[in-house]
Motif scaffolding. Structure first.
Motif, PDB file in Angstrom:
ATOM      1  N   HIS A 133      -2.121 -29.525  26.638  1.00 15.66           N
ATOM      2  CA  HIS A 133      -3.450 -30.116  26.606  1.00 15.66           C
ATOM      3  C   HIS A 133      -4.297 -29.284  25.650  1.00 15.66           C
ATOM      4  CE1 HIS A 133      -6.696 -32.489  28.607  1.00 15.66           C
ATOM      5  NE2 HIS A 133      -7.431 -31.484  28.169  1.00 15.66           N
ATOM      6  N   VAL A 134      -5.017 -29.936  24.744  1.00 14.17           N
ATOM      7  CA  VAL A 134      -5.805 -29.183  23.767  1.00 14.17           C
ATOM      8  C   VAL A 134      -7.282 -29.519  23.916  1.00 14.17           C
ATOM      9  CG1 VAL A 134      -6.037 -28.553  21.345  1.00 14.17           C
ATOM     10  CG2 VAL A 134      -3.844 -29.375  22.198  1.00 14.17           C
ATOM     11  N   VAL A 135      -8.111 -28.491  24.034  1.00 12.50           N
ATOM     12  CA  VAL A 135      -9.551 -28.683  24.150  1.00 12.50           C
ATOM     13  C   VAL A 135     -10.221 -28.140  22.899  1.00 12.50           C
ATOM     14  CG1 VAL A 135     -11.616 -28.013  25.420  1.00 12.50           C
ATOM     15  CG2 VAL A 135      -9.518 -28.529  26.658  1.00 12.50           C
ATOM     16  N   PHE A 136     -11.083 -28.951  22.300  1.00 10.42           N
ATOM     17  CA  PHE A 136     -11.788 -28.509  21.098  1.00 10.42           C
ATOM     18  C   PHE A 136     -13.270 -28.349  21.370  1.00 10.42           C
ATOM     19  CE2 PHE A 136      -8.080 -30.570  19.231  1.00 10.42           C
ATOM     20  CZ  PHE A 136      -7.721 -29.633  18.293  1.00 10.42           C
ATOM     21  N   ASP A 137     -13.867 -27.438  20.623  1.00 13.46           N
ATOM     22  CA  ASP A 137     -15.313 -27.342  20.549  1.00 13.46           C
ATOM     23  C   ASP A 137     -15.709 -28.186  19.344  1.00 13.46           C
ATOM     24  OD1 ASP A 137     -17.980 -26.277  20.633  1.00 13.46           O
ATOM     25  OD2 ASP A 137     -17.385 -25.038  18.947  1.00 13.46           O
ATOM     26  N   LYS A 138     -16.974 -28.622  19.268  1.00 11.94           N
ATOM     27  CA  LYS A 138     -17.331 -29.453  18.118  1.00 11.94           C
ATOM     28  C   LYS A 138     -17.900 -28.628  16.962  1.00 11.94           C
ATOM     29  CE  LYS A 138     -21.119 -31.937  17.705  1.00 11.94           C
ATOM     30  NZ  LYS A 138     -21.654 -31.689  16.362  1.00 11.94           N
ATOM     31  N   THR A 139     -19.145 -28.133  17.162  1.00 11.88           N
ATOM     32  CA  THR A 139     -19.856 -27.506  16.044  1.00 11.88           C
ATOM     33  C   THR A 139     -19.110 -26.278  15.536  1.00 11.88           C
ATOM     34  OG1 THR A 139     -21.772 -28.114  17.328  1.00 11.88           O
ATOM     35  CG2 THR A 139     -22.170 -26.890  15.303  1.00 11.88           C
ATOM     36  N   GLY A 140     -18.759 -26.274  14.269  1.00  9.50           N
ATOM     37  CA  GLY A 140     -18.114 -25.108  13.686  1.00  9.50           C
ATOM     38  C   GLY A 140     -16.614 -25.074  13.885  1.00  9.50           C
ATOM     39  N   THR A 141     -16.088 -25.941  14.763  1.00  8.51           N
ATOM     40  CA  THR A 141     -14.648 -25.945  14.983  1.00  8.51           C
ATOM     41  C   THR A 141     -14.036 -27.212  14.389  1.00  8.51           C
ATOM     42  OG1 THR A 141     -14.977 -24.701  17.012  1.00  8.51           O
ATOM     43  CG2 THR A 141     -12.834 -25.720  16.694  1.00  8.51           C
ATOM     44  N   LEU A 142     -14.418 -28.373  14.986  1.00  7.00           N
ATOM     45  CA  LEU A 142     -13.945 -29.629  14.395  1.00  7.00           C
ATOM     46  C   LEU A 142     -14.768 -29.954  13.155  1.00  7.00           C
ATOM     47  CD1 LEU A 142     -13.302 -31.851  17.515  1.00  7.00           C
ATOM     48  CD2 LEU A 142     -11.620 -30.927  15.943  1.00  7.00           C
ATOM     49  N   THR A 143     -16.024 -29.529  13.176  1.00  6.92           N
ATOM     50  CA  THR A 143     -16.880 -29.725  12.006  1.00  6.92           C
ATOM     51  C   THR A 143     -17.050 -28.393  11.301  1.00  6.92           C
ATOM     52  OG1 THR A 143     -18.912 -29.190  13.141  1.00  6.92           O
ATOM     53  CG2 THR A 143     -18.156 -31.455  13.292  1.00  6.92           C
ATOM     54  N   LEU A 144     -17.582 -28.450  10.095  1.00  8.52           N
ATOM     55  CA  LEU A 144     -17.766 -27.219   9.341  1.00  8.52           C
ATOM     56  C   LEU A 144     -19.019 -26.480   9.764  1.00  8.52           C
ATOM     57  CD1 LEU A 144     -16.768 -28.493   5.829  1.00  8.52           C
ATOM     58  CD2 LEU A 144     -15.623 -26.714   7.123  1.00  8.52           C
ATOM     59  N   GLY A 145     -19.869 -27.136  10.562  1.00 14.32           N
ATOM     60  CA  GLY A 145     -21.113 -26.517  10.973  1.00 14.32           C
ATOM     61  C   GLY A 145     -22.127 -26.513   9.841  1.00 14.32           C
ATOM     62  N   ARG A 146     -21.955 -27.452   8.917  1.00 13.91           N
ATOM     63  CA  ARG A 146     -22.836 -27.506   7.750  1.00 13.91           C
ATOM     64  C   ARG A 146     -23.249 -28.959   7.576  1.00 13.91           C
ATOM     65  NH1 ARG A 146     -19.503 -25.130   3.396  1.00 13.91           N
ATOM     66  NH2 ARG A 146     -18.940 -27.266   3.041  1.00 13.91           N
TER      67      ARG A 146
END
Lengths: 52, 730
Positions: free
Chosen positions: B441-454
């Motif tokens: 099972h994989v859990v992701f964070d959004k800001t800065g992880t899946l996205t570049l945070g930019r």
């Protein structure tokens, strides 16, 4: 069997030389950057004369 | 870096005791005067070496420069006037990003010293093994009587001092384990080495036929080789992780203009934080107004406006205005570090994970000792000859000695880590591969992880007049939204309008006069809007343009990291469930989830809520991989079964992660899982090989048929087989 009296010291001496060379190389840091050394010999720098 | 030291093992739980003690003994001694050290993470090829060295040596004051490609750093020998800071722009001009490594970062030289020490022991053991083997071959091929005794005595003269010197890592670790009444792999190893040497010496004194000096030495040699491989893998990962740590704020500008190391700050000091800098301390703003990017701490992608009297926390990024901050907590007391302490607590739980090698050692050590004891009792009772019984018991110990077991794990881990490193993944923890292999099972964070945070602006409105004014205003600000807007407008071919009296109002936006009237670009409430109303209408990040008589919003979305969509698709195709947990607002999270095809998502979560969700998953029996970058993820990263963080993550997040992703792309993640699985398979295979060899050799030893020659053959062949099997890793 007399030859053993010569050969055994000779073999130990040669092995000892190898060990001394290894220790020297290790102290001089020759095993510190294996990846860099693998690349370094490909460059043309200092091909004509040794690094001053 | 004692705090980041990851207890981890391959073949021996207590080997960790030694480096740990060493870490305590280290005092961060700086290098010799005039020697500077810089990290150059971008160096990767032969040409890089020449470029960097030539560039540096052309700089006045630099006497010599030497790149270490393995550790990706350069050591510079320079006049005292040259500082590391002055060399960074020189390297940047040559195209290499560089960071100064300060005194604490220089500690890895200690790691180097340890690695050299191991290599020295390995070399000495190898030399002695070859010489003694030479003499043993003579004995095996028929030397007898006085000749054999002489050969044995010469072997003893070589073997005993070498075993005493080269075997120390095993003896120390075994002793440490025994002192706390535990058994580790090094106990049977030390016992076998010592007994083999002692028994052989006794035999030699009595003119006996069989001496195991060569076995004692080859055992030491092969096991040292395993230990050295293990050490090197971990040292490389540790040094790269430390290089990443150098990215964090080290020097702080005081309000009076002095620049001091961060460690010297005390509560009450006044610190100046320029736009674009990361907040080094916890504190209260005494002067200035600005906007802060809190995404690293909370996951919110919207900047927060702050002014005098507001509290700030270490780790936040200052966006628009210069701030003066009175320090309330610095260094170890700051929120950042207290969070890290919390995380350490969660981490100990994960360190209780027993590796395959541990599990093997737990069965192995008692079994071997019982076997040897049983052999001694049986032969003593049946023959009444204590010397014969002892010889057989020792032969059992020698022949079962975990030569192959000692190499089984390090050989595979070295091969796998090297492979993943080339793909831009840094394995920090020794058991990380095994844990990664179990993930479902994989859990992701959004800001800065899946996205570049930019942020990147959404398609611009078709309004040339507004766009040209917006561009002209945006050019006057360093705010990331303004810069992104200016970039996009320029790319669309917009000409900047002519403005006068342009000023940036920190914390609010930019204003200017356009055709004699005031125009503003900035926060909603400052541009004549109502925060509540606008906020309800626009869920995403936005900046507002106020023109005479009308207002206009530019909305932004965060761009996905390259490879994110493919990665999620690949993970799902392989039957892993994917989930998104974010601290950001529901609208932003939903958009990203939809883009990536993630159906399972939660928004607005606090750090504790993320960790709680992971605990819930763990209770359901899921093995969770957490991928995150912010301080709000650290607790979750630490409590997950395995964790990955990108190199841009906060230090606290990187420290608790098992794996650091060096590049921007997320594509290597499925690759890491695949390699981890095949590595674990190889490790199990290696244990199988070692067990098979024991099944053949042990009955021989128990029957009293084992000879030093058989031991030597079995030991070398099994070690080579295990190493070759590790190299099959794909």
């Amino acid at each position: 069997m007399q030859v053993l009296a010569w050969l055994i010291p000779v073999s130990l001496l040669l092995g000892g030389l190898g060990l001394a060379a290894f220790i020297w190389a290790l102290r001089r840091g020759q095993f510190d950057d294996p990846e860099g050394d693998a690349q370094r010999f490909l460059t043309d720098d200092w091909d004509d004369h040794p690094r001053p | 870096m004692a705090s980041t030291y990851q207890p981890g093992i391959s073949a021996c739980p207590a080997c960790d005791a030694a480096p740990m003690a060493e870490a305590l003994a280290e005092n961060g001694s700086a290098g010799a005067a005039g020697r500077l050290m810089l990290a150059v993470p971008g160096a990767h090829c032969g040409a890089c070496i020449s470029t960097i060295e030539r560039t540096l040596e052309a700089t006045p004051g630099v006497r010599s420069a030497r790149v270490n490609l393995t550790l990706r750093r350069v050591t510079v020998d320079a006049a005292p006037s040259v500082t590391a800071e002055s060399l960074i722009p020189v390297l940047a001009a040559a195209g290499y990003e560089a960071q100064e490594l300060d005194a604490t970062m220089l500690r890895p030289t200690e790691t180097d010293r340890r690695s050299r020490e191991l290599l020295m022991r390995l070399g000495v053991a190898g030399f002695a093994m070859m010489n003694v083997m030479l003499l043993s071959v003579a004995v095996w091929s028929g030397a007898s009587d006085a000749t054999r005794d002489m050969f044995h005595w010469i072997s003893a003269a070589i073997a005993l001092p070498v075993v005493a010197y080269a075997g120390q890592p095993f003896f120390v670790s075994a002793w440490t384990a025994l002192k706390v009444r535990r058994l580790n792999m090094d106990v049977p190893i030390s016992l076998a080495i010592l007994l083999a040497s002692g028994m052989s010496l006794a035999e030699t004194m009595q003119g006996g036929e069989q001496a195991y000096f060569d076995a004692a030495l080859s055992l030491t040699f092969f096991l040292l080789a395993g230990r050295w491989l293990d050490h090197r893998t971990r040292a490389a990962a540790r040094s790269a992780a430390e290089t990443l740590a150098a990215l964090d704020v080290q020097r702080v500008t005081m309000a009076d203009g002095r620049v001091v190391p961060q460690a010297e700050l005390r509560p009450g000091d006044l610190v100046r934080v320029m736009p674009g800098a990361r907040m080094p301390v916890d504190g209260i703003i005494t002067e200035g107004a600005s906007e802060l990017d809190r995404s690293a701490l909370t996951g919110e992608s919207l900047p927060v406006g702050v002014e005098e009297g507001a509290r700030v926390t270490a780790g936040e990024t200052n966006l628009t205005g210069a701030l003066t901050v009175r320090v309330t907590a610095a260094g170890k007391d700051s929120t950042l570090h207290r969070m890290a302490d919390l995380v350490a607590l969660a981490e100990t739980a994960r360190n209780r994970y027993t590796s395959l090698a541990d599990r093997a050692a737990r069965i192995y050590a008692p079994a071997v000792h019982l076997l040897a004891a049983a052999a001694f009792v049986f032969w003593f009772l049946s023959s009444g000859d204590a010397r014969l019984a002892l010889n057989i018991a020792v032969a059992v110990l020698i022949i079962t000695c975990p030569c192959a077991l000692g190499l089984a794990v390090p050989a595979v881990v070295t091969a796998a880590s090297g492979r993943l490193y080339r793909h831009g993944l840094l394995i920090k923890n020794a058991t990380a591969l095994e844990r990664l292999a179990e993930v479902d099972h994989v859990v992701f964070d959004k800001t800065g992880t899946l996205t570049l945070g930019r942020p990147v602006p959404d398609p611009l409105p078709d309004d040339p007049e507004a766009l040209s004014v917006a561009l002209a205003l945006a050019e006057g600000s360093a705010h990331p939204l303004a810069q992104a807007l200016a970039e996009a407008a320029q790319a669309a071919g917009v000409q900047a309008a002519a403005l006068s009296d342009r000023v940036e109002v920190p914390g609010h936006g930019v204003q200017a006069l356009w055709q004699g009237q005031e125009v503003r670009l900035g926060r909603a409430e400052w541009t004549g809007g109502d925060a509540a109303r606008d906020g309800a209408g626009v869920q995403t990040t936005a900046t507002w343009l106020q023109l005479p008589g009308r207002r206009l919003a530019f909305t932004f979305t965060d761009r996905l990291r390259p490879g994110a969509a493919e990665m999620v698709a690949e993970l799902q195709a392989r039957g892993l469930t994917v989930e998104l947990l974010s601290g950001d607002s529901a609208g932003a999270v939903a958009a990203v989830a939809e883009q990536l095809g993630i159906t399972d998502w939660q928004a607005g979560l606090l750090p504790e809520a993320k960790a709680a969700r992971l605990a819930q998953l763990a209770d359901e029996g899921r093995r969770v991989l957490m991928v995150g970058d912010g301080l709000n993820d650290t607790l979750a990263l630490a409590s997950a079964h395995a964790s990955i963080s990108p190199a841009t993550a906060l230090e606290a997040a990187r420290v608790v992660s098992d794996v650091v992703l060096l590049g921007q792309s997320l594509a290597p993640i499925p690759d890491a899982l695949r390699t981890a699985r095949s590595a674990t398979r190889r490790i199990v295979e290696n244990f199988g090989l070692a067990a098979t060899y024991n099944m053949i050799a042990v009955p021989l030893a128990l029957a009293g048929l084992a000879t030093p020659l058989a031991a030597a053959l079995a030991m070398s062949s099994s070690s080579i087989m295990v190493s070759l099997n590790a190299l099959r890793l794909r």
